[in-house]
Motif scaffolding. Structure first.
Motif, PDB file in Angstrom:
ATOM      1  N   TYR A  25       0.832  -1.192   0.000  1.00  0.00           N
ATOM      2  CA  TYR A  25       0.000   0.000   0.000  1.00  0.00           C
ATOM      3  C   TYR A  25       0.872   1.249   0.000  1.00  0.00           C
ATOM      4  O   TYR A  25       1.877   1.303   0.709  1.00  0.00           O
ATOM      5  CB  TYR A  25      -0.887   0.036   1.259  1.00  0.00           C
ATOM      6  N   ARG A  26       0.449   2.231  -0.759  1.00  0.00           N
ATOM      7  CA  ARG A  26       1.102   3.543  -0.757  1.00  0.00           C
ATOM      8  C   ARG A  26       0.218   4.494   0.055  1.00  0.00           C
ATOM      9  O   ARG A  26      -0.974   4.603  -0.202  1.00  0.00           O
ATOM     10  CB  ARG A  26       1.256   4.060  -2.179  1.00  0.00           C
ATOM     11  N   VAL A  27       0.808   5.139   1.052  1.00  0.00           N
ATOM     12  CA  VAL A  27       0.112   6.160   1.834  1.00  0.00           C
ATOM     13  C   VAL A  27       0.579   7.495   1.271  1.00  0.00           C
ATOM     14  O   VAL A  27       1.779   7.800   1.277  1.00  0.00           O
ATOM     15  CB  VAL A  27       0.440   6.047   3.334  1.00  0.00           C
ATOM     16  N   LEU A  28      -0.372   8.276   0.752  1.00  0.00           N
ATOM     17  CA  LEU A  28      -0.043   9.509   0.033  1.00  0.00           C
ATOM     18  C   LEU A  28      -0.649  10.724   0.709  1.00  0.00           C
ATOM     19  O   LEU A  28      -1.802  10.702   1.154  1.00  0.00           O
ATOM     20  CB  LEU A  28      -0.576   9.417  -1.402  1.00  0.00           C
ATOM     21  N   ALA A  29       0.115  11.790   0.768  1.00  0.00           N
ATOM     22  CA  ALA A  29      -0.380  13.057   1.307  1.00  0.00           C
ATOM     23  C   ALA A  29      -1.461  13.603   0.386  1.00  0.00           C
ATOM     24  O   ALA A  29      -1.514  13.275  -0.800  1.00  0.00           O
ATOM     25  CB  ALA A  29       0.770  14.055   1.418  1.00  0.00           C
ATOM     26  N   ALA A  30      -2.309  14.439   0.952  1.00  0.00           N
ATOM     27  CA  ALA A  30      -3.316  15.144   0.155  1.00  0.00           C
ATOM     28  C   ALA A  30      -2.773  16.534  -0.161  1.00  0.00           C
ATOM     29  O   ALA A  30      -2.360  17.268   0.731  1.00  0.00           O
ATOM     30  CB  ALA A  30      -4.620  15.260   0.921  1.00  0.00           C
ATOM     31  N   ASN A  31      -2.747  16.867  -1.440  1.00  0.00           N
ATOM     32  CA  ASN A  31      -2.350  18.216  -1.860  1.00  0.00           C
ATOM     33  C   ASN A  31      -3.445  19.209  -1.459  1.00  0.00           C
ATOM     34  O   ASN A  31      -4.595  18.810  -1.238  1.00  0.00           O
ATOM     35  CB  ASN A  31      -2.140  18.259  -3.377  1.00  0.00           C
ATOM     36  N   PRO A  32      -3.127  20.505  -1.407  1.00  0.00           N
ATOM     37  CA  PRO A  32      -4.147  21.510  -1.062  1.00  0.00           C
ATOM     38  C   PRO A  32      -5.387  21.468  -1.961  1.00  0.00           C
ATOM     39  O   PRO A  32      -6.493  21.781  -1.521  1.00  0.00           O
ATOM     40  CB  PRO A  32      -3.411  22.841  -1.210  1.00  0.00           C
ATOM     41  N   ASP A  33      -5.218  21.031  -3.223  1.00  0.00           N
ATOM     42  CA  ASP A  33      -6.371  20.955  -4.133  1.00  0.00           C
ATOM     43  C   ASP A  33      -7.122  19.626  -4.020  1.00  0.00           C
ATOM     44  O   ASP A  33      -8.054  19.370  -4.773  1.00  0.00           O
ATOM     45  CB  ASP A  33      -5.920  21.206  -5.571  1.00  0.00           C
TER      46      ASP A  33
END
Length: 191
Positions: A25-33
């Motif tokens: 699994y890849r845990v990815l940050a959420a961009n401001p958009d």
């Protein structure tokens, strides 16, 4: 052992990566958009392990372990899972509530200053998923057991590969615990 400082992240994504011999699994940050951003962690779980354990690494090459979760007992699905930082300090705990999960999957969660539970929001989808293997959307809402206030939510998108949006309004919830629970939901609900 000192308790690690809470690392709160209000929203992030978890995306399953296809692999033959393991769940990844890849845990990815959420961009401001709201789009998927930088890699926060990469999880690896060996399939068919005697004792469930998932390690999260700082990178996809899996050289730097940063946190993880492990079953308290081997081959005991009711025992629960301890979430620990890279040094082994406790961050939280979760387990499936099998009695409450007969019709709607339910999980219990604990951490510093909170204890609560999370259940599937949609009863019809919960029942249908037990009979049909399709990539249904599902949504878990975790709430504080004492106040009923939201802790975090996990929303599975209807895609071929499992993709989740994790929203964490409660600042007591460490993103590493929410990521561990999300991966745990995916792995445990696939059985």
């Amino acid at each position: 052992m000192q308790t690690p400082q809470i690392q709160h992240v209000p929203m992030f994504y978890v995306a399953q990566k296809l692999a033959m011999t393991a769940n990844r699994y890849r845990v990815l940050a959420a961009n401001p958009d709201g789009t998927e951003g930088a890699l926060m962690a990469f999880a690896h779980q060996k399939r068919m392990a005697f004792k469930e354990k998932v390690t999260f690494f700082a990178e996809e090459q899996m050289t730097t372990p940063v946190f993880g979760f492990a079953a308290r007992k081997a081959i005991d699905l009711a025992s629960g899972y301890d979430v620990m930082d890279g040094g082994g300090a406790p961050l939280g705990f979760f387990k499936k509530d099998f009695k409450a999960s007969l019709l709607r999957s339910t999980f219990l969660i604990e951490g510093p200053g909170y204890a609560g539970s999370g259940a599937e929001r949609n009863q019809a989808v919960a029942v249908l998923r037990r009979f049909v293997e399709l990539p249904f959307r599902f949504h878990f809402d975790f709430v504080d057991g004492a106040t009923g206030q939201p802790l975090f939510s996990v929303d599975r998108r209807a895609t071929l590969r499992d993709r989740y949006v994790v929203t964490v309004p409660d600042q007591r919830i460490d993103w590493r615990v929410a990521a561990s629970v999300t991966v745990g939901l995916d792995a445990l609900m696939s059985r």
